[in-house]
Design a protein around this motif. Structure first.
Motif, PDB file in Angstrom:
ATOM      1  N   LEU A  58      20.741 -53.613   0.797  1.00 32.25           N
ATOM      2  CA  LEU A  58      20.871 -55.063   0.898  1.00 32.25           C
ATOM      3  C   LEU A  58      20.842 -55.769  -0.455  1.00 32.25           C
ATOM      4  O   LEU A  58      21.313 -56.888  -0.578  1.00 32.25           O
ATOM      5  N   ALA A  59      20.272 -55.118  -1.460  1.00 30.48           N
ATOM      6  CA  ALA A  59      20.133 -55.752  -2.773  1.00 30.48           C
ATOM      7  C   ALA A  59      21.428 -55.615  -3.568  1.00 30.48           C
ATOM      8  O   ALA A  59      22.025 -54.550  -3.635  1.00 30.48           O
ATOM      9  N   LEU A 103      11.491 -50.102  -6.088  1.00 27.72           N
ATOM     10  CA  LEU A 103      12.886 -50.461  -6.312  1.00 27.72           C
ATOM     11  C   LEU A 103      12.855 -51.695  -7.205  1.00 27.72           C
ATOM     12  O   LEU A 103      12.148 -52.658  -6.896  1.00 27.72           O
ATOM     13  N   ALA A 104      13.577 -51.668  -8.341  1.00 30.31           N
ATOM     14  CA  ALA A 104      13.478 -52.788  -9.281  1.00 30.31           C
ATOM     15  C   ALA A 104      14.789 -53.001 -10.010  1.00 30.31           C
ATOM     16  O   ALA A 104      15.593 -52.082 -10.169  1.00 30.31           O
ATOM     17  N   GLU A 105      14.979 -54.252 -10.468  1.00 33.17           N
ATOM     18  CA  GLU A 105      16.097 -54.600 -11.334  1.00 33.17           C
ATOM     19  C   GLU A 105      15.613 -54.413 -12.770  1.00 33.17           C
ATOM     20  O   GLU A 105      14.761 -55.158 -13.244  1.00 33.17           O
ATOM     21  N   ALA A 118      16.076 -43.024 -10.202  1.00 38.09           N
ATOM     22  CA  ALA A 118      17.455 -42.827  -9.751  1.00 38.09           C
ATOM     23  C   ALA A 118      18.126 -44.195  -9.838  1.00 38.09           C
ATOM     24  O   ALA A 118      17.581 -45.188  -9.355  1.00 38.09           O
ATOM     25  N   ILE A 119      19.283 -44.253 -10.474  1.00 40.91           N
ATOM     26  CA  ILE A 119      20.014 -45.509 -10.607  1.00 40.91           C
ATOM     27  C   ILE A 119      20.880 -45.672  -9.365  1.00 40.91           C
ATOM     28  O   ILE A 119      21.707 -44.821  -9.055  1.00 40.91           O
ATOM     29  N   LEU A 120      20.665 -46.766  -8.659  1.00 42.58           N
ATOM     30  CA  LEU A 120      21.362 -47.004  -7.394  1.00 42.58           C
ATOM     31  C   LEU A 120      22.481 -48.024  -7.500  1.00 42.58           C
ATOM     32  O   LEU A 120      23.323 -48.096  -6.618  1.00 42.58           O
ATOM     33  N   GLN A 129      33.911 -57.661  -8.292  1.00 43.25           N
ATOM     34  CA  GLN A 129      33.216 -57.302  -7.067  1.00 43.25           C
ATOM     35  C   GLN A 129      32.336 -56.091  -7.336  1.00 43.25           C
ATOM     36  O   GLN A 129      32.740 -55.127  -7.962  1.00 43.25           O
ATOM     37  N   ALA A 130      31.104 -56.144  -6.832  1.00 40.41           N
ATOM     38  CA  ALA A 130      30.155 -55.053  -7.033  1.00 40.41           C
ATOM     39  C   ALA A 130      30.492 -53.889  -6.111  1.00 40.41           C
ATOM     40  O   ALA A 130      30.961 -54.084  -4.996  1.00 40.41           O
ATOM     41  N   PRO A 131      30.252 -52.637  -6.558  1.00 36.19           N
ATOM     42  CA  PRO A 131      30.473 -51.496  -5.680  1.00 36.19           C
ATOM     43  C   PRO A 131      29.433 -51.483  -4.576  1.00 36.19           C
ATOM     44  O   PRO A 131      28.381 -52.103  -4.692  1.00 36.19           O
ATOM     45  N   THR A 132      29.718 -50.775  -3.520  1.00 41.75           N
ATOM     46  CA  THR A 132      28.766 -50.701  -2.427  1.00 41.75           C
ATOM     47  C   THR A 132      27.522 -49.961  -2.874  1.00 41.75           C
ATOM     48  O   THR A 132      27.590 -49.022  -3.659  1.00 41.75           O
ATOM     49  N   ALA A 133      26.368 -50.372  -2.384  1.00 45.47           N
ATOM     50  CA  ALA A 133      25.103 -49.762  -2.794  1.00 45.47           C
ATOM     51  C   ALA A 133      24.839 -48.458  -2.066  1.00 45.47           C
ATOM     52  O   ALA A 133      23.877 -47.789  -2.353  1.00 45.47           O
TER      53      ALA A 133
END
Length: 181
Positions: A58-59, A103-105, A118-120, A129-133
């Protein structure tokens, strides 16, 4: 103020054991509904891991975000660095402990300094447009490659241990005679 950065977000999911051999799951987001306390810790651990994955799906990493690590006085890593680079959505989870997922920015400078990450996802400049998470994004080139290391004390499995290098044979030397005075 236009151009100002918003604070980086952090989500923490924790599995907590209790004296009666039961456990409970908590999330730093108060709106999240958690299952009741239970003695089935394996099921709660699966729930906690899936709950973190749901937050990650969701992020969307925001390009105008300040590093969440910096806001926490770089408590996630020991080495000091300046927060620079684009923002990443990073999952911090030590499988040896296995009870806390964060989970953090985080910025590109801090991410490689944090153990068990792990980079998500990555932030995208506005307009792209951002790629899907759902699919993890590969780690940046500055991050060390994840190589399974054996656990000290003989607790690692043979599959996880790296292969031993081939033994080198030394040429045979005759024994020296000792001098006696």
């Amino acid at each position: 103020m236009p151009g100002s950065r918003v604070p980086g977000r952090t989500w923490t999911v924790r599995l907590t054991g209790h004296a009666d051999h039961s456990a409970s799951v908590t999330c730093s987001t108060e709106a999240c509904r958690m299952p009741p306390r239970s003695k089935d810790t394996a099921a709660l651990k699966r729930f906690a891991a899936e709950h973190v994955r749901a937050h990650a799906r969701l992020a969307t990493v925001r390009p105008d975000t300040a590093c969440a690590c910096r806001a926490a006085q770089c408590a996630l890593h020991e080495a000091r660095t300046q927060c620079t680079g684009s923002n990443l959505l990073v999952l911090v989870h030590n499988p040896a402990v296995g009870q806390v997922w964060t989970l953090a920015e985080i910025c590109q400078s801090c991410a490689p300094l944090i153990a068990h990450t792990a980079i998500l996802g990555r932030s995208q400049p506005q307009g792209r447009q951002a790629p899907t998470a759902a699919a993890p994004v590969p780690a940046p080139a500055t991050a060390p490659a994840a190589v399974p290391l054996p656990v000290a004390g003989g607790f690692s499995s043979p599959q996880a241990a790296p292969e031993a290098p081939a033994a080198r044979r030394r040429p045979h030397r005759p024994a020296r005679q000792r001098r006696t005075p």
